[in-house]
Structures are given as C-alpha cells and as structure tokens.
Scaffold this motif. Sequence first.
Motif, short mmCIF file in Angstrom:
data_model
loop_
_atom_site.label_atom_id
_atom_site.label_comp_id
_atom_site.label_asym_id
_atom_site.label_seq_id
_atom_site.Cartn_x
_atom_site.Cartn_y
_atom_site.Cartn_z
N UNK A 90 -1.74 -10.80 -3.72
CA UNK A 90 -0.21 -10.16 -3.66
C UNK A 90 0.42 -11.48 -4.31
N UNK A 91 0.09 -12.69 -4.10
CA UNK A 91 0.62 -13.92 -4.46
C UNK A 91 0.45 -14.04 -6.12
N UNK A 92 -0.77 -13.66 -6.48
CA UNK A 92 -1.01 -13.78 -7.95
C UNK A 92 -0.55 -12.56 -8.70
N UNK A 93 -0.60 -11.36 -8.03
CA UNK A 93 0.25 -10.34 -8.77
C UNK A 93 1.91 -10.58 -8.93
N UNK A 94 2.50 -11.18 -7.72
CA UNK A 94 3.85 -11.44 -7.90
C UNK A 94 4.08 -12.50 -9.11
N UNK A 95 3.41 -13.49 -9.21
CA UNK A 95 3.43 -14.51 -9.97
C UNK A 95 3.22 -13.87 -11.45
N UNK A 97 4.80 -10.99 -12.36
CA UNK A 97 5.67 -9.94 -12.48
C UNK A 97 5.40 -8.59 -11.90
N UNK A 98 4.49 -8.42 -11.25
CA UNK A 98 4.02 -6.95 -10.41
C UNK A 98 5.09 -6.97 -9.38
N UNK A 137 7.24 -8.48 -3.06
CA UNK A 137 6.81 -7.32 -3.72
C UNK A 137 6.35 -6.20 -2.59
N UNK A 138 5.89 -5.14 -3.24
CA UNK A 138 5.39 -4.03 -2.38
C UNK A 138 3.87 -4.11 -2.82
N UNK A 139 2.85 -3.93 -1.90
CA UNK A 139 1.75 -3.61 -2.08
C UNK A 139 0.98 -2.88 -1.37
N UNK A 140 0.23 -1.66 -1.58
CA UNK A 140 -0.48 -0.86 -0.59
C UNK A 140 -1.82 -0.85 -0.96
N UNK A 141 -2.64 -0.15 0.16
CA UNK A 141 -4.05 -0.12 -0.11
C UNK A 141 -4.47 1.23 -0.39
N UNK A 142 -5.55 1.39 -1.15
CA UNK A 142 -6.33 2.50 -1.55
C UNK A 142 -7.78 2.32 -1.00
N UNK A 143 -8.06 3.02 -0.23
CA UNK A 143 -9.43 3.05 0.52
C UNK A 143 -10.69 3.80 -0.67
N UNK A 144 -11.44 3.13 -1.15
CA UNK A 144 -12.55 3.62 -1.89
C UNK A 144 -13.95 3.82 -1.26
N UNK A 145 -14.54 4.92 -1.65
CA UNK A 145 -15.77 5.23 -1.12
C UNK A 145 -16.74 5.24 -2.52
N UNK A 146 -18.00 4.67 -2.29
CA UNK A 146 -18.89 4.80 -3.44
C UNK A 146 -19.58 6.01 -3.75
N UNK A 147 -19.53 6.26 -4.82
CA UNK A 147 -20.19 7.90 -5.21
C UNK A 147 -21.37 7.94 -4.98
N UNK A 148 -22.37 6.61 -4.87
CA UNK A 148 -23.77 6.83 -4.75
C UNK A 148 -24.06 6.89 -3.17
N UNK A 149 -22.96 6.83 -2.57
CA UNK A 149 -23.50 6.66 -0.97
C UNK A 149 -22.85 7.91 -0.52
N UNK A 150 -23.21 8.09 1.07
CA UNK A 150 -22.81 9.41 1.58
C UNK A 150 -21.63 9.13 2.66
N UNK A 151 -20.81 8.21 2.32
CA UNK A 151 -19.88 7.90 3.36
C UNK A 151 -18.47 8.06 3.22
N UNK A 152 -18.24 9.27 2.19
CA UNK A 152 -16.94 9.38 1.67
C UNK A 152 -15.97 10.21 2.54
N UNK A 153 -16.63 10.96 3.54
CA UNK A 153 -15.80 11.88 4.56
C UNK A 153 -15.19 10.81 5.30
N UNK A 154 -16.16 9.92 5.73
CA UNK A 154 -15.70 8.98 6.76
C UNK A 154 -14.65 7.94 6.12
N UNK A 155 -14.78 7.40 4.91
CA UNK A 155 -13.80 6.66 4.42
C UNK A 155 -12.39 7.81 4.23
#
Length: 355
Positions: A90-95, A97-98, A137-155
């Motif tokens: 967050x600090x680096x993005x703010x610096x 101009x994000x 500044x405002x920062x939010x999370x996006x949670x990623x699942x790995x497409x070669x794994x089988x955990x996408x529903x859980x994520x």
Amino acid sequence: MAELTGDLIVRLPKVLLHDHLDGGLRPATIVELAAEIGHQLPAPDADGLGRWFTESADSGSLERYLETFQHTVAVMQSAENLRRVARECVEDLAADGVVYAEVRYAPEQHLDGGLTLEQVVEAVQAGFDEGQAATGIVVRQLLTAMRHQANSREIAELAVTYRDRGVVGFDIAGAEAGYPPTRHLDAFEYLQRENAHFTIHAGEAFGLPSIWEAIQWCGADRLGHGVRIIDDITVGADGLPKLGRLASYVRDKRIPLELCPHSNIQTGAADSIAEHPIGLLKQLRFRITVNTDNRLMSGTSMSREMTALVDAFGWDLDDLQWVTVNAMKSAFLPFEERLEIINQVIKPGYAKLRG
C-alpha cells in the motif's frame, strides 16, 4: 496543457486493477525476511536481487520466470510477514500516485507455515488497513485460485465470506494452456448465485478460446490481460480495422481489459510497447485499463507504464484520465464509492495538474 514530465505523471491519480501481491515485494524486504527463515536467495543484497528478478523475468524462459515467485512466496508464510508485505504494498502504491487498487494473491500458496486460509486473508487485510490508515488511499483484496489446482470452489467461498471485510472479488491465475477456465465452472456458478464479482486471467499466453470461455461459459466481469482479443481484429487493405464477433461482443458489452504492457512483453504477448495492441484497442474504444501485473519482476510501476504509453503513442493528460476513469468504473467497489473516487479524487486531481 501541462507538459507530461516524469514528475507530473507520478503525481497523477491512478487506479490499479491487476497487481499481484507476491509479485511486488521490495527486494530489501525479501533479503531481510529470507535471512530470518534461512531461505537461500540467488543474490545476497537488495540491489543484486532486484536485478536478478527483472533479468529472470526478461529471460524468455517461463521456468525461470516462475522461479522468481518461489522466493517471494517463501517469505510470505507467516501472519507477521504477510502483514508487513501488504502494508508495504500500500505504501509503495501510494508513493506512485495510486488512489485505488485491487491487489490479488492466492491464499492457498501461503499455508506452509501452518496458517489457515482465513488467517492468511486476515493477515493481508491487517497490513492493508495499516497502509490505508497511513496513506489515505483505498486498497482491496482479490482472492485468486490456481487454475492447475482443484481448490477454486473453496477460494470462491472464502471470497464471499470476506466480501464485507476487504475482499471485493475472485480470480483464477496460472498457466492458461491446458487449464481452461471451464475446469472451474462450479466456482464461477457459485459466485454468480452469490452476486459476487470475479475476473479471470484469459487471453494472455493463450488466445481467443480462453477469452471466449471466460466470458461466455464462466461469466467473467473483467478479463485479466485479455490482450489476445487483438487476434479477432483484422486490418483490411483499406487500413480500416474489422472486428470479429468475439471482439465486437467484448467492446459492445464494455468488458474491461486489464492490460499490463511491460508484463505482456516479457511473456511474449507483444514485441514492444510501440507494437502493443493497447494502441489500437484504445483507438477502437475498448474498455481498456493500464496495470502493472508484477511490479518487482517487471521492474515497473503505474508511472512507468503510463510514461511508456505517452512515449509510444503520444497519449496526453486526457488519454491518461480516460484510462484511469475506465479503471475506476470497472472496479469491484460499490457504485457510489466508485463515483466518489472519480468525482472527488481523480477528476479534481487531473484538473489541478493541468495548470
């Protein structure tokens, strides 16, 4: 209109939709945290390590490129370290101009130290909260699942659980070839039933079939990269571009493209900034956005990306404001909050710098 100097570009309000947490660490932080856990690095000091990351990412070898993430993920296995990395992000993005960012990462890659998925999300959020309190500044999370794994529903379920606590959406990432998004249809259908937002890495290393599946089978709100949509656009003998049905659909529906110019060059999706499809896609008024992807591996920032586009295509302040507003319109933040940032932060910020 003000001259677009490097200093002015840094000061411009920016919106970032495609940035990987594990691809943006400070080299000095990696050196310090690796020493604490006894992890062997390919270079002993921050300057040398920073060079190694960018050289490895530029090597043209996918194996070497992916190896870089082994070193960043290795130091992100405790709540304390995740919190620090998130705060520094967050600090680096703010610096730079994000003013608004959605930062993505795969929680399942941070469990080696004994954390639960929930603890990973909460540690990252704690760091984001600290960074936001310090920078405004405002920062939010996006949670990623790995497409070669089988955990996408859980994520996907994890993203819904935390959607009122800093998580605004879901993503899948990883090698496209051989791992189509339809493998994770269960996760996407669940998210749609929950009225949740998601983006899909598609149309980066792989072409139109990946984009078509992401949109027409999975219902993606945005395309992570999406640069290969250019394959469905031909330029005739008269010099006029002609859009195929998929490209027309993407443009007609205003589906946002999370374009990452320097990263696309490293992965071979474009030969140079000057030849990057973003130039034509902007002329054709696709909903394009400008992003960093992996700031450490690409040695980049939003300011560097924007500067390169100004140099290559002659973009001016109006063009930069257009792609910035595009990104804010496309964010997974609630409508009123998006409007507030556009009207209270982005537009006044550009107006002030026009001189």
